[in-house]
Enzyme design. Structure first.
Site, PDB file in Angstrom:
ATOM      1  N   SER A  24       0.849  -1.193   0.000  1.00 24.96           N
ATOM      2  CA  SER A  24       0.000   0.000   0.000  1.00 24.96           C
ATOM      3  C   SER A  24       0.884   1.244   0.000  1.00 24.96           C
ATOM      4  CB  SER A  24      -0.870   0.026   1.261  1.00 24.96           C
ATOM      5  OG  SER A  24      -1.298   1.348   1.497  1.00 24.96           O
TER       6      SER A  24
ATOM      7  N   HIS B 260      -8.252   1.004  -4.028  1.00 31.02           N
ATOM      8  CA  HIS B 260      -9.164   0.776  -2.901  1.00 31.02           C
ATOM      9  C   HIS B 260      -9.855   2.098  -2.586  1.00 31.02           C
ATOM     10  CE1 HIS B 260      -9.372  -0.166   1.715  1.00 31.02           C
ATOM     11  NE2 HIS B 260     -10.566  -0.015   1.176  1.00 31.02           N
TER      12      HIS B 260
ATOM     13  N   MET C 270     -12.142   4.478  -0.509  1.00 28.82           N
ATOM     14  CA  MET C 270     -12.738   4.703   0.809  1.00 28.82           C
ATOM     15  C   MET C 270     -13.363   6.095   0.755  1.00 28.82           C
ATOM     16  SD  MET C 270      -9.560   3.135   2.949  1.00 28.82           S
ATOM     17  CE  MET C 270      -8.483   3.233   1.513  1.00 28.82           C
TER      18      MET C 270
ATOM     19  N   MET D 254     -11.066  -6.024   5.384  1.00 31.09           N
ATOM     20  CA  MET D 254     -10.251  -5.096   6.174  1.00 31.09           C
ATOM     21  C   MET D 254      -9.850  -5.745   7.496  1.00 31.09           C
ATOM     22  SD  MET D 254      -9.826  -2.511   4.295  1.00 31.09           S
ATOM     23  CE  MET D 254      -8.949  -1.474   5.479  1.00 31.09           C
TER      24      MET D 254
ATOM     25  N   MET E 286      -8.854   8.094  -0.278  1.00 27.63           N
ATOM     26  CA  MET E 286      -9.709   8.473   0.848  1.00 27.63           C
ATOM     27  C   MET E 286     -10.182   9.910   0.656  1.00 27.63           C
ATOM     28  SD  MET E 286      -7.360   7.019   3.960  1.00 27.63           S
ATOM     29  CE  MET E 286      -6.531   5.446   3.798  1.00 27.63           C
TER      30      MET E 286
ATOM     31  N   HIS F 193      -1.039  -1.201  -4.428  1.00 24.24           N
ATOM     32  CA  HIS F 193      -2.314  -0.901  -3.743  1.00 24.24           C
ATOM     33  C   HIS F 193      -2.405   0.595  -3.495  1.00 24.24           C
ATOM     34  CE1 HIS F 193      -5.780  -2.044  -1.193  1.00 24.24           C
ATOM     35  NE2 HIS F 193      -5.381  -1.094  -0.386  1.00 24.24           N
TER      36      HIS F 193
ATOM     37  N   ASP G 116      -6.378  -6.651   4.085  1.00 24.00           N
ATOM     38  CA  ASP G 116      -5.760  -5.325   4.035  1.00 24.00           C
ATOM     39  C   ASP G 116      -5.694  -4.684   5.423  1.00 24.00           C
ATOM     40  OD1 ASP G 116      -6.686  -2.240   2.266  1.00 24.00           O
ATOM     41  OD2 ASP G 116      -4.935  -2.792   3.436  1.00 24.00           O
TER      42      ASP G 116
ATOM     43  N   ASP H 154      -4.611   3.616  -2.000  1.00 23.04           N
ATOM     44  CA  ASP H 154      -5.702   3.940  -1.066  1.00 23.04           C
ATOM     45  C   ASP H 154      -6.239   5.332  -1.329  1.00 23.04           C
ATOM     46  OD1 ASP H 154      -3.848   2.120   1.310  1.00 23.04           O
ATOM     47  OD2 ASP H 154      -5.868   1.617   0.616  1.00 23.04           O
TER      48      ASP H 154
END
Ligand code: DX5
Ligand code: ZN
Length: 212
Positions: free
Chosen positions: A6, A64, A66, A135, A35, A31, A173, A33
């Site tokens: 990540s 991913h 979020m 998660m 957000m 990966h 993850d 992330d």
């Protein structure tokens, strides 16, 4: 076991070098992330940075989300042709429709379950998914402690997948390291995300191979 470092834990002052280093270090995916500061209490990167990552990465992107308004963000990131786009079931009123949209864009759809969400919640979506992301931390930050109830959840999910004769992948993850990766593999997990464990290691290559 496939490894998806990540980049949340990478040195963003040297992001190009960091991406090259994990790709040369033998990772299977990058990966990413995303957000938005609404679904989770943190705000990370958008299409400008993800576009730069896509340019330098030599391994497929595992994005991913979020965020609130998943559909809006799927449209933002689809042009970078990630391998996966995963979205949180807790933040989606029409998951089946969104899965179809992602697949229609030529991207593999995945659903993310927070630590409290049971695998049964996505039983009727399993056959339409390429992957389920479990998660093992509360989403929002890297470097958190592994929530071990994910092991039992992975075993239950694996049994559901096998019972339906599917080959949906399981990714875990959060808080993954060389101490818990074996138990995850035995539970039927196919891909692990590791941020802090990889990027805090002097050799990314060694950290990645220690997880494989
Ligand atoms: C947390 C992110 C994870 C996190 C993993 O919300 O989804 O991908 O960056 O980092 P570590 O491995 O440090 O827990
Ligand atoms: Zn993640």
């Amino acid at each position: 076991m496939k490894i998806a470092p990540s980049i949340l834990s990478a040195d963003f002052g040297r992001l190009n070098d960091e991406i090259k280093a994990i790709c040369d270090g033998g990772c299977d995916y990058v990966h990413v992330d995303v957000m938005d500061g609404h679904f989770v209490p943190n705000h990370t990167i958008g299409p400008v940075v993800v576009g730069a990552v896509a340019k330098v990465a030599t391994k497929p992107l595992d994005i991913h989300l979020m965020v609130q308004n998943n559909t809006f963000f799927v449209d933002l990131f689809a042009p970078f042709k990630p391998e996966f786009i995963s979205f949180h079931i807790e933040e989606e009123k029409h998951p089946h429709r969104l899965i179809q949209k992602i697949r229609g864009l030529g991207i593999k759809p995945a659903i993310v379950l927070n630590p409290h969400t049971p695998p049964e919640s996505i039983e009727f979506l399993l056959e339409d998914l390429d992957m389920v992301l479990l998660m093992s931390v509360n989403p929002g930050f890297g470097g958190q402690k592994f929530i071990s109830s994910v092991i039992e959840k992975a075993k239950r999910l694996k049994a559901m997948i096998e019972k339906k004769g599917l080959n949906t992948l399981i990714e875990v993850d959060g808080g993954v390291n060389d101490k818990n990766v074996k138990e995850l593999e035995n539970a039927g997990v196919d891909i692990v995300v590791a941020g802090n464990y990889v990027f805090s290691n002097p050799s990314y290559k060694k950290a990645i191979s220690s997880l494989k």
